[in-house]
Design an enzyme around this catalytic site. Structure first.
Site, PDB file in Angstrom:
ATOM      1  N   PRO A   1      44.730  46.124  35.003  1.00 20.31           N
ATOM      2  CA  PRO A   1      45.811  46.038  34.018  1.00 20.31           C
ATOM      3  C   PRO A   1      45.984  44.605  33.504  1.00 20.31           C
ATOM      4  O   PRO A   1      46.189  43.691  34.307  1.00 20.31           O
ATOM      5  CB  PRO A   1      47.050  46.497  34.803  1.00 20.31           C
TER       6      PRO A   1
ATOM      7  N   HIS B   1      42.421  43.457  42.979  1.00 20.59           N
ATOM      8  CA  HIS B   1      41.333  43.563  41.997  1.00 20.59           C
ATOM      9  C   HIS B   1      40.164  44.386  42.525  1.00 20.59           C
ATOM     10  O   HIS B   1      39.424  44.979  41.745  1.00 20.59           O
ATOM     11  CB  HIS B   1      40.857  42.162  41.601  1.00 20.59           C
TER      12      HIS B   1
ATOM     13  N   GLU C   1      31.234  42.419  39.028  1.00 23.29           N
ATOM     14  CA  GLU C   1      32.661  42.309  38.698  1.00 23.29           C
ATOM     15  C   GLU C   1      33.149  40.863  38.686  1.00 23.29           C
ATOM     16  O   GLU C   1      34.080  40.526  37.960  1.00 23.29           O
ATOM     17  CB  GLU C   1      33.488  43.124  39.711  1.00 23.29           C
TER      18      GLU C   1
ATOM     19  N   HIS D   1      53.531  38.771  42.734  1.00 21.95           N
ATOM     20  CA  HIS D   1      53.425  37.545  41.944  1.00 21.95           C
ATOM     21  C   HIS D   1      54.347  36.446  42.457  1.00 21.95           C
ATOM     22  O   HIS D   1      54.363  35.350  41.910  1.00 21.95           O
ATOM     23  CB  HIS D   1      53.724  37.843  40.468  1.00 21.95           C
TER      24      HIS D   1
ATOM     25  N   SER E   1      33.613  45.852  46.312  1.00 23.67           N
ATOM     26  CA  SER E   1      32.709  45.578  45.185  1.00 23.67           C
ATOM     27  C   SER E   1      33.004  44.251  44.489  1.00 23.67           C
ATOM     28  O   SER E   1      32.121  43.642  43.891  1.00 23.67           O
ATOM     29  CB  SER E   1      32.767  46.720  44.167  1.00 23.67           C
TER      30      SER E   1
ATOM     31  N   ASP F   1      56.049  31.673  40.596  1.00 22.46           N
ATOM     32  CA  ASP F   1      57.390  31.725  41.187  1.00 22.46           C
ATOM     33  C   ASP F   1      57.807  30.284  41.498  1.00 22.46           C
ATOM     34  O   ASP F   1      57.757  29.841  42.654  1.00 22.46           O
ATOM     35  CB  ASP F   1      57.361  32.569  42.463  1.00 22.46           C
TER      36      ASP F   1
ATOM     37  N   ASP G   1      36.350  49.164  47.954  1.00 24.89           N
ATOM     38  CA  ASP G   1      35.001  49.243  48.527  1.00 24.89           C
ATOM     39  C   ASP G   1      34.313  47.891  48.638  1.00 24.89           C
ATOM     40  O   ASP G   1      33.105  47.827  48.886  1.00 24.89           O
ATOM     41  CB  ASP G   1      34.138  50.194  47.695  1.00 24.89           C
TER      42      ASP G   1
ATOM     43  N   ASP H   1      58.747  36.243  49.018  1.00 29.42           N
ATOM     44  CA  ASP H   1      60.170  36.574  49.012  1.00 29.42           C
ATOM     45  C   ASP H   1      60.510  37.346  47.736  1.00 29.42           C
ATOM     46  O   ASP H   1      59.611  37.771  47.001  1.00 29.42           O
ATOM     47  CB  ASP H   1      61.028  35.309  49.146  1.00 29.42           C
TER      48      ASP H   1
ATOM     49  N   VAL I   1      39.297  48.765  40.892  1.00 27.94           N
ATOM     50  CA  VAL I   1      38.002  49.011  40.247  1.00 27.94           C
ATOM     51  C   VAL I   1      37.165  49.928  41.144  1.00 27.94           C
ATOM     52  O   VAL I   1      36.526  49.481  42.094  1.00 27.94           O
ATOM     53  CB  VAL I   1      37.263  47.688  39.976  1.00 27.94           C
TER      54      VAL I   1
ATOM     55  N   ASN J   1      38.414  38.382  36.444  1.00 26.55           N
ATOM     56  CA  ASN J   1      38.079  37.893  37.780  1.00 26.55           C
ATOM     57  C   ASN J   1      37.552  36.461  37.799  1.00 26.55           C
ATOM     58  O   ASN J   1      37.295  35.910  38.881  1.00 26.55           O
ATOM     59  CB  ASN J   1      37.034  38.812  38.429  1.00 26.55           C
TER      60      ASN J   1
ATOM     61  N   GLY K   1      38.017  51.900  43.465  1.00 26.91           N
ATOM     62  CA  GLY K   1      38.455  52.022  44.844  1.00 26.91           C
ATOM     63  C   GLY K   1      38.210  50.793  45.694  1.00 26.91           C
ATOM     64  O   GLY K   1      37.533  49.850  45.288  1.00 26.91           O
TER      65      GLY K   1
ATOM     66  N   ARG L   1      45.596  38.812  45.610  1.00 28.59           N
ATOM     67  CA  ARG L   1      45.152  39.340  44.312  1.00 28.59           C
ATOM     68  C   ARG L   1      43.739  39.924  44.404  1.00 28.59           C
ATOM     69  O   ARG L   1      43.417  40.920  43.746  1.00 28.59           O
ATOM     70  CB  ARG L   1      45.202  38.194  43.297  1.00 28.59           C
TER      71      ARG L   1
END
Length: 331
Positions: free
Chosen positions: A166, A70, A92, A197, A80, A248, A78, A256, A74, A98, A76, A66
């Site tokens: 999102p 994340h 961030e 997920h 950050s 899951d 990079d 999976d 934001v 976050n 690209g 994740r």
């Protein structure tokens, strides 16, 4: 090759396909084997460290996957997301989406090993991409070749994360149009990347509105499986911001296709995932993967391709950015 296990054979074929496609699609300055002369053991060092870490703390796989997502969404890929706040300038890390991220110490540990071997060579942004690939592979998912050569950015602003990630409570169509398409990702990338997920957990606060007050009705979301609602309520009391729930159940430490079965049964935790069933294209993909056998080879290949595509977004290369000595601070 006839005696090669299926997973290794599939990984070999997938690697060849991706290498061919990446030659045509990588941004300038990004390529497979970027460190072959400057730090030839870079990827081996990352893999060795991640093998040790995931064997001891397997629950970190989901958060580390994740984290790469994340970071890239934001401004690209990079690095950050790794920067600490400075006086008067929250980074961030401080943004609401976050606050639940874990695994920053893992990235620091990998970076320290690379600095010992090759000081000032391997970027934190590349480490995130390699770690994401390795945690997927180490949890029985696909392996793919990661194009490297990213450099690290020097900007990390709290509000940038809130405006670019999102939310789980938006429907899939809104997220697609507002967050995925503007970044060059399409509906297939969305349904495939959300399949990530299958790893990890979520705080109750990310989906509590679906249990207790959906759209202001003071009732559960009617699309949630009615038998699943009581189980979730038993874990998540109103206002609970600390309890973690498996995304899951029964398979949250294995990469999976089973998460798609939860979506098909009305048991996805997030509105963003559940509403994939409303679009004919994404619904068909979910149902195909949710079948009794599923199509893991298809999903694995698609996931690898979408991860490479995401990892290419707005990268810094060449003389842009820097190679941080420590991932939490600019040089």
């Amino acid at each position: 090759m006839h005696n090669m296990p299926y997973r290794l054979l599939f990984g070999f074929v997938l690697s060849l396909v991706l290498q061919f496609s990446l030659v045509l699609s990588n941004p300038p300055g990004l390529n497979i084997g970027f460190y072959q002369y400057t730090c030839p053991n870079a990827e081996v060092i990352v893999r060795d460290e991640m093998t040790k870490i995931i064997s001891r703390v397997p629950s970190l796989a989901g958060p580390l996957l994740r984290m790469h997502f994340h970071d890239c969404f934001v401004n690209g890929c990079d690095g950050s997301i790794l920067l600490d706040s400075t006086p008067g300038s929250p980074s961030e890390k401080e943004s609401i989406p976050n606050l639940s991220l874990r695994g920053f110490g893992t990235i620091d540990r990998v970076k320290a090993k690379l600095e010992q071997a090759c000081p000032g060579v391997v970027s934190c942004a590349d480490i995130l991409a390699l770690v994401a690939r390795d945690v997927v592979f180490l949890t029985k998912g696909p392996h793919w070749d990661v194009p490297t050569g990213r450099r690290d950015g020097t900007r990390s602003v709290k509000d940038d994360a809130l405006n670019n990630l999102p939310p789980p409570f938006f429907d899939a169509t809104r997220n697609l149009n507002q967050f995925f398409i503007p970044k060059g990702l399409d509906a297939k990338d969305q349904v495939v990347l959300l399949g990530g997920h299958t790893l990890g957990t979520s705080h109750c606060s990310s989906f509590a509105s679906r249990l207790y007050n959906f759209s202001g009705t003071m009732m559960p979301d009617p699309t949630l499986d009615k038998y699943y609602v009581p189980r979730l309520k038993s874990k998540c009391q109103p206002g609970d911001k600390t309890t973690l729930v498996e995304m899951d159940p029964g398979s949250f430490r294995t990469f999976d296709t089973s998460y798609y079965r939860h979506i098909a049964r009305g048991r996805a935790l997030f509105t963003s995932d559940e509403t994939l069933m409303l679009d004919p294209f994404t619904r068909d993909y979910v149902l195909r993967q949710a079948g009794i056998a599923g199509y893991p080879a298809e999903f694995f290949a698609d996931f690898a391709a979408s991860m490479v595509k995401m990892g290419n977004m707005q990268v810094l290369t060449g003389a842009q950015g820097e190679i941080r000595k420590h991932c939490a601070f600019v040089n």
